[in-house]
Design an enzyme around this catalytic site. Sequence first.
Site, PDB file in Angstrom:
ATOM      1  CB  VAL A 159      42.996  59.127 140.841  1.00  0.00           C
ATOM      2  CG1 VAL A 159      43.963  58.637 139.766  1.00  0.00           C
ATOM      3  CG2 VAL A 159      42.226  57.952 141.428  1.00  0.00           C
ATOM      4  CB  CYS A 218      40.125  67.369 138.120  1.00  0.00           C
ATOM      5  SG  CYS A 218      40.974  66.170 139.174  1.00  0.00           S
ATOM      6  CE  LYS A 273      33.322  64.908 134.979  1.00  0.00           C
ATOM      7  NZ  LYS A 273      34.040  63.602 134.952  1.00  0.00           N
ATOM      8  CB  VAL A 289      28.131  67.872 139.423  1.00  0.00           C
ATOM      9  CG1 VAL A 289      27.033  68.902 139.286  1.00  0.00           C
ATOM     10  CG2 VAL A 289      27.701  66.753 140.367  1.00  0.00           C
ATOM     11  CB  THR A 317      34.060  64.367 142.814  1.00  0.00           C
ATOM     12  OG1 THR A 317      35.308  64.980 142.467  1.00  0.00           O
ATOM     13  CG2 THR A 317      33.927  63.050 142.082  1.00  0.00           C
TER      14      THR A 317
END
EC number: 1.3.-.-
Length: 307
Positions: A71, A130, A165, A191, A193
């Site tokens: 995304v 990310c 994160k 976690v 991805t």
Amino acid sequence: MTKLAVEFAGIKAKNPVFTASGTCGYGRELNEIFPIERLGGMMVKGTTLAPRLGNDGPRIAEAPAGVLNCVGLQNPGLDNVLAEQLPWVLQHDVAVLMNIAGGEPADYAEIARRVNDVPGLAGLEVNISCPNVKAGGMAHGANPQTAAAVVSAVREATKLPLVVKLSPNVTDITEIARAVEAAGADAVSLVNTFLAMVIDVKRRKPLLGNVTGGLSGPAIRPIAVRMVYQVAQAVKIPIIGMGGITCAEDALQFMLAGANAVAVAAATMSDPLAPLKIIEGLDLWLEHEGVADINEIIGAALPGGGR
């Protein structure tokens, strides 16, 4: 009666089940299916200073026991989130963590400064993991020094609880966890991805518009549990565990490995009621096992039987 309430890093939740950032927006759509007040908490969609359109499509690809997405942190930007999104979700009785992202440490710090006094916000989830953006994201979370720099900048800008994160796309996740703990993190979530890829054999090209994407779903769960187990022994701060959680037994694995709470992600794509079923399943499991308080099981599978 069993007790599902948890408290960690100054965050109070009526149960340990959160929705993971990016999977349920800001809660509006999910609230049409069930009252989001039944959740322990929500990590709302990742927010950047300026609006982001995200990556070109396709953005989703199926994989065995999982799904890839790229995304790219599409979001309406901080001004819109402050004016329209947070006021709506914060009127509900649920712990809300705002996921924040940026290209540079100063971007994260500016967001943190501007939301520091938002009434009712439970904390920030600092996204340094990310895999689907070209600047920031995983680039920060793959290196202890850059990860610490982001956390330090945010820590100076806000008094809100900071949950950082972590990315699994590193050689040693405990090294990153220790670095962010030393820089001022109040908790870690893990976690995010796994960097992955699908090729369209008919077109003979990568299927995703971003070429690569982040793999989530049951396929990653055993690796995520292992990483939580390792981090729980490396740091003293609380942990939110995530990665392929689809049922109460999955959530229990993470909590036994040392997680104080869990976050449900890909499961909501196939079953939006999955978080509720997990909450109900945890309650039934505790009753069946004769455990009065879910906090008693946190870290029970660790050497020594707890954190």
